[in-house]
Write an enzyme that holds these catalytic residues in place. Structure first.
Site, PDB file in Angstrom:
ATOM      1  N   GLU A   1       0.840  -1.198   0.000  1.00 53.11           N
ATOM      2  CA  GLU A   1       0.000   0.000   0.000  1.00 53.11           C
ATOM      3  C   GLU A   1       0.877   1.250   0.000  1.00 53.11           C
ATOM      4  O   GLU A   1       2.052   1.211   0.408  1.00 53.11           O
ATOM      5  CB  GLU A   1      -0.869  -0.042   1.269  1.00 53.11           C
ATOM      6  CG  GLU A   1      -1.830   1.122   1.416  1.00 53.11           C
ATOM      7  CD  GLU A   1      -2.894   0.884   2.495  1.00 53.11           C
ATOM      8  OE1 GLU A   1      -2.778  -0.089   3.268  1.00 53.11           O
ATOM      9  OE2 GLU A   1      -3.843   1.688   2.545  1.00 53.11           O
TER      10      GLU A   1
ATOM     11  N   GLU B   1     -12.475  -2.689   2.506  1.00 47.87           N
ATOM     12  CA  GLU B   1     -13.044  -2.423   3.848  1.00 47.87           C
ATOM     13  C   GLU B   1     -14.172  -1.396   3.772  1.00 47.87           C
ATOM     14  O   GLU B   1     -14.148  -0.364   4.442  1.00 47.87           O
ATOM     15  CB  GLU B   1     -11.951  -1.983   4.827  1.00 47.87           C
ATOM     16  CG  GLU B   1     -10.942  -3.086   5.073  1.00 47.87           C
ATOM     17  CD  GLU B   1     -10.042  -2.908   6.295  1.00 47.87           C
ATOM     18  OE1 GLU B   1     -10.053  -1.815   6.907  1.00 47.87           O
ATOM     19  OE2 GLU B   1      -9.337  -3.876   6.622  1.00 47.87           O
TER      20      GLU B   1
ATOM     21  N   TYR C   1      -6.571  -9.476  11.238  1.00 56.49           N
ATOM     22  CA  TYR C   1      -5.215  -9.229  11.743  1.00 56.49           C
ATOM     23  C   TYR C   1      -5.042  -9.886  13.109  1.00 56.49           C
ATOM     24  O   TYR C   1      -5.977  -9.930  13.910  1.00 56.49           O
ATOM     25  CB  TYR C   1      -4.957  -7.719  11.866  1.00 56.49           C
ATOM     26  CG  TYR C   1      -4.689  -7.058  10.528  1.00 56.49           C
ATOM     27  CD1 TYR C   1      -3.427  -7.115   9.953  1.00 56.49           C
ATOM     28  CD2 TYR C   1      -5.701  -6.389   9.841  1.00 56.49           C
ATOM     29  CE1 TYR C   1      -3.167  -6.514   8.725  1.00 56.49           C
ATOM     30  CE2 TYR C   1      -5.450  -5.790   8.610  1.00 56.49           C
ATOM     31  CZ  TYR C   1      -4.184  -5.856   8.060  1.00 56.49           C
ATOM     32  OH  TYR C   1      -3.923  -5.270   6.844  1.00 56.49           O
TER      33      TYR C   1
ATOM     34  N   GLU D   1      -5.942  -9.431   3.419  1.00 50.45           N
ATOM     35  CA  GLU D   1      -5.152  -8.712   4.429  1.00 50.45           C
ATOM     36  C   GLU D   1      -5.121  -9.576   5.674  1.00 50.45           C
ATOM     37  O   GLU D   1      -6.165  -9.849   6.275  1.00 50.45           O
ATOM     38  CB  GLU D   1      -5.751  -7.348   4.766  1.00 50.45           C
ATOM     39  CG  GLU D   1      -5.543  -6.326   3.673  1.00 50.45           C
ATOM     40  CD  GLU D   1      -5.922  -4.901   4.092  1.00 50.45           C
ATOM     41  OE1 GLU D   1      -5.804  -4.566   5.288  1.00 50.45           O
ATOM     42  OE2 GLU D   1      -6.348  -4.151   3.201  1.00 50.45           O
TER      43      GLU D   1
ATOM     44  N   GLN E   1       2.195  -6.276   5.275  1.00 54.69           N
ATOM     45  CA  GLN E   1       2.372  -5.845   3.905  1.00 54.69           C
ATOM     46  C   GLN E   1       3.820  -6.116   3.515  1.00 54.69           C
ATOM     47  O   GLN E   1       4.689  -6.132   4.386  1.00 54.69           O
ATOM     48  CB  GLN E   1       2.078  -4.366   3.755  1.00 54.69           C
ATOM     49  CG  GLN E   1       0.661  -3.979   4.137  1.00 54.69           C
ATOM     50  CD  GLN E   1       0.316  -2.559   3.699  1.00 54.69           C
ATOM     51  OE1 GLN E   1       1.080  -1.881   3.027  1.00 54.69           O
ATOM     52  NE2 GLN E   1      -0.864  -2.096   4.112  1.00 54.69           N
TER      53      GLN E   1
HETATM   54  O1  AHR Z   1      -2.836  -2.841   6.225  1.00 51.41           O
HETATM   55  C1  AHR Z   1      -3.145  -1.662   6.888  1.00 51.41           C
HETATM   56  C2  AHR Z   1      -4.606  -1.312   6.788  1.00 51.41           C
HETATM   57  O2  AHR Z   1      -5.362  -2.255   7.488  1.00 51.41           O
HETATM   58  C3  AHR Z   1      -5.225  -1.311   5.423  1.00 51.41           C
HETATM   59  O3  AHR Z   1      -5.002  -0.133   4.735  1.00 51.41           O
HETATM   60  C4  AHR Z   1      -6.675  -1.472   5.717  1.00 51.41           C
HETATM   61  O4  AHR Z   1      -7.378  -2.095   4.671  1.00 51.41           O
HETATM   62  C5  AHR Z   1      -6.693  -2.263   7.003  1.00 51.41           C
HETATM   63  O5  AHR Z   1      -7.510  -1.707   7.943  1.00 51.41           O
END
Ligand code: AHR
Length: 517
Positions: free
Chosen positions: A51, A199, A265, A321, A370
């Site tokens: 990103e 998102e 996450y 993600e 990332q």
């Molecule tokens: O990866 C960081 C951020 O996490 C991304 O931009 C978003 O899609 C998510 O909330």
């Protein structure tokens, strides 16, 4: 099982205890059915996400043509080579949250004429748009990977997204192909993976599932297939366990899409204080791996919803993600999400990739967040320096699964516990490649006990066995710019095969790949 002794907060005590190694009684039983595989593990499960965030794009890939850092058309050669070495299959771009603020036309044409913008999500820095569509697609060509572009639904328009597809993929004469040619690219690119928003329940517009589903259909309708380019349209999917979002999308838009994204996450503590990437005790380690194991539940439950509307499994579940998210490193910009990457992260990566393999009938692509300098990065850079993180080496070890056939396994294992809570001590996955070799990837989550696995290889007369291992004396060991080889892959001698009987001895906190031919 003996109750595992809890570690204390002191880093000294933690470091000392990290060397303690006790064997666990052999209760780990693994049967590999080498002749029963059916589903192929898509190489795209091993995809990445980059990103416009912190130093992922700028500094991570893009240094500009005039940089003293060796580069090809502005893209650093060392990073490209490292990613080629793990056979990176695809790259998602430009976000993330940034995608729903990105206006692609600002990122084409002469660089010195491109308008600037504020990257409001990530540090409020000025984005000069010097890395845009042409640069990204050049990067993908240098990497030899497929692009995965995420379009702007949150603040863009249907027309803008539709024109972006035309600009990139249309070969004939049209306003957008003319513009592309004026900007130096005659032939269209091939782009298959196309995200329709990111998102959209949050940073991508704070929408309801119902509203987004309708919008998805509207945007997706005008993302056309030009020539023989066929878009694989990926809808902005649920956050973690939002099953209503998945149900709404699949029920009302299932036949208009090819994939649905999923974001999850691994945050060891909580969103306000996520915990440090490098300073943690065993309790936090246990929390981290326990939370990452939730991916199994999320993938299973979302898959069952998808099964109701798509029993033939035409639509892919795309966790685009995932990874660990800690507090940023001290004295770094909080908006840049820069974190170190330790042996703990390697274990997290190994567990998740084994989960995705197991669900390869539904999971067709994933993207760790990332690639460079952000969150669970595989590469860290500091000006001209580059290090490969422990997570990188897991991707290197697991390359053997790309496009291999998943082998059904029967597996029962010891538990690993802290404070009365217990989880499986070992994670496993097996596949057979086109040449007939079997590969088993194993993760020993237990930081202090080795695990002896009694295995049986069915349906194949294996003659040769070898392996590679990633481990380190301490869970919080990492590769720094000064000591870039602290955590790395070594030959593994702990696997034996005799008359179909397989024995693997996994050291504590290790990720192992075994090859049988
Ligand atoms: O990866 C960081 C951020 O996490 C991304 O931009 C978003 O899609 C998510 O909330």
């Amino acid at each position: 099982m003996k109750k595992t002794m809890r570690f204390f907060l002191s880093a000294v005590a933690f470091a000392a205890l990290a060397f303690v190694c006790m064997p666990a009684a052999a209760q780990n039983k693994l049967t590999i059915n080498a002749d029963l595989g059916k589903d192929v593990i898509s190489k795209h499960i091993y995809g990445h996400f980059s990103e416009h965030l912190g130093h992922c794009i700028y500094g991570g890939y893009w240094v500009g043509e005039d940089s003293s850092i060796p580069n090809t058309r502005g893209i650093r050669n060392d990073v490209v080579q490292a990613l080629r070495d793990i056979s990176i299959p695809n790259l998602r771009w430009p976000g993330g949250c940034f995608a729903d603020e990105y206006h692609w036309m600002d990122g084409i044409g002469p660089r010195n004429k491109r308008p600037k913008m504020v990257n409001t999500h990530w540090g409020g820095v000025t984005e000069d748009n010097s890395f845009g569509t042409h640069e990204f697609l050049d990067l993908c060509e240098q990497l030899g990977c497929e692009p995965y572009i995420c379009g702007n639904v949150g603040s863009g328009s249907v027309e803008e997204m539709s024109k972006w597809v035309e600009y990139i993929t249309f070969d004939g004469e049209s306003p957008m192909s003319k513009l592309r040619r004026e900007n130096g690219r005659d032939k269209p690119w091939k782009v298959r993976f196309w995200g329709v928003g990111n998102e959209n329940w949050g940073c991508g517009g704070n929408m309801t599932a119902e509203y987004y589903t309708d919008l998805y259909k509207r945007y997706a309708t005008y993302c056309r297939n030009y020539g023989d380019n066929r878009l694989y349209k990926i809808a902005g999917g649920p956050n973690e366990g939002d099953y209503h979002w998945m149900t709404t999308l699949m029920k009302n838009a299932g036949r208009h899409l090819q994939g649905v994204s999923l974001h999850y996450y691994t945050v060891p503590k909580n969103w306000n204080d996520k915990g440090s990437a490098t300073v943690f005790d065993e309790e936090q380690y246990f929390e981290t791996v326990s939370k990452t194991l939730r991916m199994e539940e999320l993938v299973s439950r979302h898959s069952s919803i998808m099964d109701q509307y798509d029993p033939m499994k035409r639509v892919g579940l795309i966790p685009d993600e995932w990874g660990t998210w800690y507090n940023v490193e001290p004295e770094t910009n909080p908006g840049f999400l820069y974190q170190q990457n330790t042996m703990r992260d390697a274990i997290v990566a190994g567990i998740n990739l084994n989960i995705f393999n197991a669900h390869c009938d539904r999971v067709k692509m994933t993207n760790i967040a990332q690639t460079v300098n952000v969150l669970q990065a595989v590469i860290l850079t500091d000006k001209e320096k580059m290090v490969l993180t422990p997570t990188y080496w897991v991707y290197w070890l697991y390359k053997v699964h790309h496009e291999a056939t998943l082998l059904p396994i029967e597996f029962s294992c010891n538990t690993y516990g802290v404070g009365g809570r217990k989880i499986d001590a070992v994670s496993a996955s097996a596949s057979k490649d086109a040449s007939g070799k079997v590969h088993i990837t194993l993760v020993n989550l237990d930081p202090s006990r080795e695990q002896v696995i009694d295995g049986e290889l069915r349906g194949m007369a294996g003659k040769n066995i070898s392996g590679k291992i990633l481990t380190s004396p301490k869970l919080n060991d990492y590769n720094s710019f000064d000591r870039p080889n602290t955590v790395g892959v070594k030959d593994f001698k702990g696997a034996k095969l005799s008359s179909g009987k397989l024995t693997v001895t996994l050291p504590p906190k290790s990720v192992v790949m075994v090859e049988i031919s």
